[in-house]
Design an enzyme around this catalytic site. Sequence first.
Site, short mmCIF file in Angstrom:
data_model
loop_
_atom_site.label_atom_id
_atom_site.label_comp_id
_atom_site.label_asym_id
_atom_site.label_seq_id
_atom_site.Cartn_x
_atom_site.Cartn_y
_atom_site.Cartn_z
N LYS A 8 1.07 -1.40 -0.55
CA LYS A 8 -0.52 0.20 0.21
C LYS A 8 0.88 0.78 0.31
O LYS A 8 0.68 2.20 -0.56
CB LYS A 8 -0.96 0.24 1.02
CG LYS A 8 -1.69 -1.45 1.10
CD LYS A 8 -2.92 -1.00 2.91
CE LYS A 8 -1.91 -0.40 3.95
NZ LYS A 8 -1.69 -2.28 4.32
N ARG A 83 -9.24 1.50 8.32
CA ARG A 83 -9.69 -0.04 8.71
C ARG A 83 -9.77 -0.35 9.20
O ARG A 83 -10.44 -2.62 9.27
CB ARG A 83 -8.08 0.18 9.44
CG ARG A 83 -7.10 -0.77 8.81
CD ARG A 83 -5.47 -0.17 9.04
NE ARG A 83 -4.59 -0.82 9.55
CZ ARG A 83 -3.93 -0.51 8.75
NH1 ARG A 83 -2.73 0.13 8.53
NH2 ARG A 83 -2.14 -1.67 9.58
N ARG A 118 12.27 -5.03 4.51
CA ARG A 118 11.21 -3.95 4.11
C ARG A 118 11.84 -2.80 5.51
O ARG A 118 12.02 -3.60 6.84
CB ARG A 118 9.89 -3.79 5.55
CG ARG A 118 9.01 -2.40 5.39
CD ARG A 118 7.72 -2.09 5.19
NE ARG A 118 7.15 -2.57 6.28
CZ ARG A 118 5.90 -2.03 6.35
NH1 ARG A 118 5.17 -1.90 5.69
NH2 ARG A 118 4.71 -3.03 7.64
N ARG A 151 11.04 -1.31 11.64
CA ARG A 151 9.63 -0.98 12.23
C ARG A 151 9.49 -1.81 13.26
O ARG A 151 10.25 -3.35 13.06
CB ARG A 151 8.83 -0.86 12.10
CG ARG A 151 8.63 0.34 10.71
CD ARG A 151 7.37 0.17 9.86
NE ARG A 151 6.34 -0.40 10.41
CZ ARG A 151 4.87 -0.14 9.23
NH1 ARG A 151 4.41 0.08 8.11
NH2 ARG A 151 4.02 -0.76 10.07
N ARG A 162 -1.20 -9.07 13.58
CA ARG A 162 -1.61 -7.91 12.17
C ARG A 162 -1.91 -8.51 11.67
O ARG A 162 -3.30 -8.04 11.07
CB ARG A 162 -0.01 -7.01 11.88
CG ARG A 162 0.25 -5.75 12.84
CD ARG A 162 1.51 -5.12 12.99
NE ARG A 162 1.44 -5.40 11.63
CZ ARG A 162 2.96 -4.94 10.48
NH1 ARG A 162 3.92 -5.31 11.05
NH2 ARG A 162 2.88 -4.86 9.40
P1 ADP Z 1 2.14 -1.84 3.57
O1 ADP Z 1 2.17 -0.24 3.40
O2 ADP Z 1 1.25 -2.43 2.24
O3 ADP Z 1 2.34 -2.43 4.94
P2 ADP Z 1 4.41 -1.47 1.98
O4 ADP Z 1 4.48 -0.76 0.88
O5 ADP Z 1 5.90 -0.73 3.11
O6 ADP Z 1 3.97 -2.31 2.37
O7 ADP Z 1 5.69 -2.98 1.36
C1 ADP Z 1 5.71 -3.65 1.97
C2 ADP Z 1 7.15 -3.92 1.58
O8 ADP Z 1 7.45 -5.17 0.95
C3 ADP Z 1 8.28 -3.39 1.80
O9 ADP Z 1 9.05 -3.69 2.09
C4 ADP Z 1 8.40 -2.56 -0.50
O10 ADP Z 1 9.49 -2.52 -0.35
C5 ADP Z 1 7.87 -3.94 -0.33
N1 ADP Z 1 7.67 -4.34 -1.16
C6 ADP Z 1 5.77 -3.37 -1.62
N2 ADP Z 1 5.48 -4.14 -2.83
C7 ADP Z 1 5.99 -5.06 -3.36
C8 ADP Z 1 5.89 -5.91 -4.72
N3 ADP Z 1 4.94 -6.09 -5.42
N4 ADP Z 1 7.27 -6.86 -4.78
C9 ADP Z 1 7.82 -7.12 -4.08
N5 ADP Z 1 8.14 -6.16 -2.61
C10 ADP Z 1 7.15 -5.09 -2.16
P1 ADP Z 2 1.09 -1.64 7.86
O1 ADP Z 2 0.00 -2.00 7.06
O2 ADP Z 2 2.13 -2.25 7.23
O3 ADP Z 2 0.75 -2.50 9.08
P2 ADP Z 2 0.78 0.97 8.53
O4 ADP Z 2 1.43 1.82 8.69
O5 ADP Z 2 -0.53 1.09 7.49
O6 ADP Z 2 1.28 -0.65 8.00
O7 ADP Z 2 0.22 0.70 9.89
C1 ADP Z 2 0.58 0.30 11.12
C2 ADP Z 2 -0.15 0.40 12.14
O8 ADP Z 2 -0.59 1.11 12.94
C3 ADP Z 2 -0.89 -0.64 12.33
O9 ADP Z 2 -0.85 -1.79 12.87
C4 ADP Z 2 -2.49 -0.26 13.58
O10 ADP Z 2 -1.55 -0.73 14.94
C5 ADP Z 2 -1.61 1.07 13.17
N1 ADP Z 2 -2.89 1.70 12.27
C6 ADP Z 2 -2.30 2.43 10.80
N2 ADP Z 2 -3.40 2.96 10.98
C7 ADP Z 2 -4.40 2.54 11.55
C8 ADP Z 2 -5.74 2.68 11.75
N3 ADP Z 2 -6.29 3.24 10.29
N4 ADP Z 2 -6.90 2.58 12.19
C9 ADP Z 2 -6.37 2.02 13.51
N5 ADP Z 2 -4.84 1.59 12.97
C10 ADP Z 2 -4.05 1.96 12.88
#
Ligand code: ADP
Ligand code: ADP
Length: 207
Positions: A8, A83, A118, A151, A162
Amino acid sequence: MGPPGGGKGTQAEILSEKLSIPHISTGAIIRNAIREKTQLGIVAEGYIEKGQLVPDDLVIDMVSHRLSQKDCENGYILDGFPRTLPQASAMDKIGIKLDAALNLVVADEVIVKRLAGRRECKRCAAPYHIDFNPPKVDGVCDKCGGELITREDDVPETIRQRLDVYHQQTEPLIGFYKEKELLVNVQGRDTIEETTMAVLDALGVKC
Ligand code: ADP
Ligand code: ADP
Ligand code: ZN
C-alpha cells in the site's frame, strides 16, 4: 486497502508523485507521533507494538485534522485508512467522498517474507526493501538522506497478529466498498513495477 506489507505505502507513494497529491499514511502519522511523544503517540504506542489497531476515535480525529489542511484541497491518497467499518462510516458522516477503494490482493505467505526485509525512512517514511527496493546507499533514504530503520512491529510474532487483525477487522471493508461500487481489486505482483502498472491500469491513470 490491503494486508500489512501488501504494498500500500509503496504504491501510494508512486501514485502521489504521479498525481501530485499528498500521500496520507495513518501508520506513518502515528509512528511520527510516537517519536515526538505527543499525546496521541503515547496512547498509540501500546497498540502498535502489539500489532493491534489504534482506537477508531483517535484515528478518525487525526485523519479529519490532516484532511482539513491546504495541501489536501485537490485530492489525496489515503493509505491504511479506513481500516475498520466504524472508520469507514465515520468518513461517510464527515462527508469525505472517495473516487475509488483500491484493494491490493496479496497472500499471507508472501507478506511474511516481504516484511522481514522492509525498511522505512525515519524522517520521511519512504518505504524500502533490502532485496526488492534497496536504497542507493545502504541505510540511507534516497529522497531525503534520512536514516532507514526496521519497524518494531515487523517481527514474525507481531506480523502474524497484524494479519489476524487484518482478516478480522479490515477485510470486511472489501464487501462494504463493493456494495458502494467503489471497489477496484488489483492482484499484487512479484515486483513493485509490475504492481504499479496494474494499479495505474485499474484506476485509469495515464502516465
Ligand atoms: P504496506 O504499506 O502495505 O504495509 P509496503 O508498501 O511498505 O506495504 O511494502 C512492504 C514491503 O514490501 C516493503 O519493503 C516494500 O519495499 C516491499 N514491496 C512492496 N511491493 C512489493 C512487490 N510488488 N514486490 C516485492 N516487494 C514489494
Ligand atoms: P501495515 O499496513 O504494514 O500494517 P501501517 O503503517 O499502515 O502498516 O500501520 C501500522 C500500524 O499502525 C497498525 O498495525 C496499527 O496499529 C496502526 N494503524 C495504522 N492505521 C490505522 C488505522 N486506520 N486504524 C487503527 N490503527 C491504525
Ligand atoms: Zn526519507
